[in-house]
Design a protein around this motif. Structure first.
Motif, PDB file in Angstrom:
ATOM      1  N   VAL A   5       0.904 -60.672   2.446  1.00  0.00           N
ATOM      2  CA  VAL A   5       0.358 -60.081   3.665  1.00  0.00           C
ATOM      3  C   VAL A   5      -0.638 -58.974   3.327  1.00  0.00           C
ATOM      4  O   VAL A   5      -1.658 -58.815   3.997  1.00  0.00           O
ATOM      5  CB  VAL A   5       1.496 -59.549   4.564  1.00  0.00           C
ATOM      6  N   GLY A   6      -0.362 -58.224   2.277  1.00  0.00           N
ATOM      7  CA  GLY A   6      -1.269 -57.166   1.851  1.00  0.00           C
ATOM      8  C   GLY A   6      -1.512 -56.158   2.949  1.00  0.00           C
ATOM      9  O   GLY A   6      -0.585 -55.695   3.603  1.00  0.00           O
ATOM     10  N   ASP A   7      -2.798 -55.852   3.188  1.00  0.00           N
ATOM     11  CA  ASP A   7      -3.116 -54.848   4.210  1.00  0.00           C
ATOM     12  C   ASP A   7      -3.215 -55.452   5.612  1.00  0.00           C
ATOM     13  O   ASP A   7      -3.664 -54.794   6.547  1.00  0.00           O
ATOM     14  CB  ASP A   7      -4.386 -54.077   3.846  1.00  0.00           C
ATOM     15  N   GLY A   8      -2.749 -56.682   5.780  1.00  0.00           N
ATOM     16  CA  GLY A   8      -2.742 -57.331   7.092  1.00  0.00           C
ATOM     17  C   GLY A   8      -1.430 -57.164   7.833  1.00  0.00           C
ATOM     18  O   GLY A   8      -1.138 -57.922   8.758  1.00  0.00           O
ATOM     19  N   GLU A   9      -0.646 -56.159   7.466  1.00  0.00           N
ATOM     20  CA  GLU A   9       0.674 -55.973   8.059  1.00  0.00           C
ATOM     21  C   GLU A   9       0.625 -55.767   9.574  1.00  0.00           C
ATOM     22  O   GLU A   9       1.409 -56.369  10.313  1.00  0.00           O
ATOM     23  CB  GLU A   9       1.381 -54.784   7.395  1.00  0.00           C
ATOM     24  N   ARG A  10      -0.297 -54.950  10.047  1.00  0.00           N
ATOM     25  CA  ARG A  10      -0.387 -54.713  11.498  1.00  0.00           C
ATOM     26  C   ARG A  10      -0.744 -55.999  12.240  1.00  0.00           C
ATOM     27  O   ARG A  10      -0.207 -56.274  13.316  1.00  0.00           O
ATOM     28  CB  ARG A  10      -1.407 -53.621  11.795  1.00  0.00           C
ATOM     29  N   ALA A  11      -1.637 -56.785  11.673  1.00  0.00           N
ATOM     30  CA  ALA A  11      -2.025 -58.054  12.305  1.00  0.00           C
ATOM     31  C   ALA A  11      -0.846 -59.023  12.317  1.00  0.00           C
ATOM     32  O   ALA A  11      -0.631 -59.737  13.295  1.00  0.00           O
ATOM     33  CB  ALA A  11      -3.220 -58.669  11.584  1.00  0.00           C
ATOM     34  N   LEU A  12      -0.078 -59.062  11.233  1.00  0.00           N
ATOM     35  CA  LEU A  12       1.107 -59.928  11.182  1.00  0.00           C
ATOM     36  C   LEU A  12       2.112 -59.503  12.242  1.00  0.00           C
ATOM     37  O   LEU A  12       2.624 -60.351  12.987  1.00  0.00           O
ATOM     38  CB  LEU A  12       1.753 -59.891   9.798  1.00  0.00           C
ATOM     39  N   ASP A  13       2.397 -58.210  12.304  1.00  0.00           N
ATOM     40  CA  ASP A  13       3.347 -57.718  13.304  1.00  0.00           C
ATOM     41  C   ASP A  13       2.914 -58.122  14.713  1.00  0.00           C
ATOM     42  O   ASP A  13       3.718 -58.622  15.504  1.00  0.00           O
ATOM     43  CB  ASP A  13       3.473 -56.192  13.221  1.00  0.00           C
ATOM     44  N   ALA A  14       1.640 -57.931  15.029  1.00  0.00           N
ATOM     45  CA  ALA A  14       1.133 -58.271  16.362  1.00  0.00           C
ATOM     46  C   ALA A  14       1.206 -59.774  16.624  1.00  0.00           C
ATOM     47  O   ALA A  14       1.556 -60.206  17.722  1.00  0.00           O
ATOM     48  CB  ALA A  14      -0.312 -57.780  16.507  1.00  0.00           C
ATOM     49  N   THR A  15       0.905 -60.590  15.609  1.00  0.00           N
ATOM     50  CA  THR A  15       0.949 -62.048  15.760  1.00  0.00           C
ATOM     51  C   THR A  15       2.372 -62.520  16.043  1.00  0.00           C
ATOM     52  O   THR A  15       2.594 -63.338  16.940  1.00  0.00           O
ATOM     53  CB  THR A  15       0.409 -62.732  14.483  1.00  0.00           C
ATOM     54  N   VAL A  16       3.320 -62.009  15.291  1.00  0.00           N
ATOM     55  CA  VAL A  16       4.726 -62.410  15.487  1.00  0.00           C
ATOM     56  C   VAL A  16       5.195 -61.988  16.875  1.00  0.00           C
ATOM     57  O   VAL A  16       5.787 -62.793  17.608  1.00  0.00           O
ATOM     58  CB  VAL A  16       5.628 -61.822  14.384  1.00  0.00           C
ATOM     59  N   ARG A  17       4.927 -60.761  17.242  1.00  0.00           N
ATOM     60  CA  ARG A  17       5.359 -60.285  18.573  1.00  0.00           C
ATOM     61  C   ARG A  17       4.739 -61.117  19.692  1.00  0.00           C
ATOM     62  O   ARG A  17       5.417 -61.504  20.643  1.00  0.00           O
ATOM     63  CB  ARG A  17       4.971 -58.819  18.753  1.00  0.00           C
ATOM     64  N   ALA A  18       3.448 -61.398  19.575  1.00  0.00           N
ATOM     65  CA  ALA A  18       2.767 -62.167  20.622  1.00  0.00           C
ATOM     66  C   ALA A  18       3.298 -63.593  20.701  1.00  0.00           C
ATOM     67  O   ALA A  18       3.517 -64.114  21.792  1.00  0.00           O
ATOM     68  CB  ALA A  18       1.264 -62.179  20.357  1.00  0.00           C
ATOM     69  N   ARG A  19       3.502 -64.215  19.554  1.00  0.00           N
ATOM     70  CA  ARG A  19       3.948 -65.613  19.570  1.00  0.00           C
ATOM     71  C   ARG A  19       5.307 -65.756  20.225  1.00  0.00           C
ATOM     72  O   ARG A  19       5.555 -66.695  20.969  1.00  0.00           O
ATOM     73  CB  ARG A  19       3.982 -66.178  18.136  1.00  0.00           C
ATOM     74  N   PHE A  20       6.195 -64.819  19.973  1.00  0.00           N
ATOM     75  CA  PHE A  20       7.524 -64.902  20.573  1.00  0.00           C
ATOM     76  C   PHE A  20       7.527 -64.432  22.023  1.00  0.00           C
ATOM     77  O   PHE A  20       8.458 -64.729  22.762  1.00  0.00           O
ATOM     78  CB  PHE A  20       8.543 -64.117  19.741  1.00  0.00           C
ATOM     79  N   ALA A  21       6.499 -63.734  22.454  1.00  0.00           N
ATOM     80  CA  ALA A  21       6.413 -63.291  23.842  1.00  0.00           C
ATOM     81  C   ALA A  21       5.945 -64.408  24.770  1.00  0.00           C
ATOM     82  O   ALA A  21       6.234 -64.379  25.970  1.00  0.00           O
ATOM     83  CB  ALA A  21       5.466 -62.098  23.957  1.00  0.00           C
ATOM     84  N   VAL A  22       5.236 -65.406  24.241  1.00  0.00           N
ATOM     85  CA  VAL A  22       4.680 -66.475  25.079  1.00  0.00           C
ATOM     86  C   VAL A  22       5.755 -67.184  25.905  1.00  0.00           C
ATOM     87  O   VAL A  22       5.594 -67.337  27.117  1.00  0.00           O
ATOM     88  CB  VAL A  22       3.845 -67.463  24.235  1.00  0.00           C
ATOM     89  N   PRO A  23       6.870 -67.632  25.314  1.00  0.00           N
ATOM     90  CA  PRO A  23       7.888 -68.302  26.148  1.00  0.00           C
ATOM     91  C   PRO A  23       8.488 -67.376  27.200  1.00  0.00           C
ATOM     92  O   PRO A  23       8.819 -67.825  28.296  1.00  0.00           O
ATOM     93  CB  PRO A  23       8.955 -68.749  25.149  1.00  0.00           C
ATOM     94  N   LEU A  24       8.633 -66.089  26.888  1.00  0.00           N
ATOM     95  CA  LEU A  24       9.149 -65.148  27.879  1.00  0.00           C
ATOM     96  C   LEU A  24       8.176 -65.003  29.041  1.00  0.00           C
ATOM     97  O   LEU A  24       8.575 -64.969  30.199  1.00  0.00           O
ATOM     98  CB  LEU A  24       9.411 -63.778  27.233  1.00  0.00           C
TER      99      LEU A  24
END
Length: 135
Positions: free
Chosen positions: A88-107
């Motif tokens: 992930v390197g310095d893409g940690e914030r982008a990863l966090d946002a991607t995971v949160r958004a992807r799991f928010a879609v069904p909700l």
């Protein structure tokens, strides 16, 4: 891979259910359920089947994912977590946002299906935008 995905990459999340369940009006049974970008083969390209299938994903996991943070992540093996962080390197914030958004879609989809007024408003908005040239 979630941060800098190549073209055509799809995010998937799969979990095993405690017991087998029926879905698609009883003609499908499964012990696993997945969230996909796009449709599963069994969805036949129909959003209502996708929504019904994804509705089986445990709500508690969806809600927990809303607080996902790689910085607080754990793994059964320390070297696995180290490898993930290195990738992930310095893409940690982008990863966090991607995971949160992807799991928010069904909700979000679930909330919209329950709130018909909101859903109807979104449909009207989509039709009005679709009818405007150049939009």
């Amino acid at each position: 891979a979630l941060v800098y995905a190549p073209p055509g990459f799809e995010h998937h999340a799969v979990t095993r259910l405690k017991e087998e369940v029926e879905y698609h009006d009883g003609w499908r049974r499964a012990r696993e359920v997945c969230l996909l970008e796009g449709f599963a083969k069994g969805d036949g390209g129909h959003s209502r089947w996708k929504q019904r299938r994804e509705a089986l994903f445990p709500r508690a996991l969806l809600e927990r994912a809303g607080a996902f943070s790689l910085a607080r992540a754990e793994a059964s093996r320390a070297e696995d977590l180290a490898n993930i962080r290195e990738q992930v390197g310095d893409g940690e914030r982008a990863l966090d946002a991607t995971v949160r958004a992807r799991f928010a879609v069904p909700l979000l989809a679930d909330a919209l299906m329950k709130e018909k007024g909101v859903l109807n408003t979104l449909r009207k908005l989509a039709r009005s935008v679709a009818n405007k040239p150049g939009v």
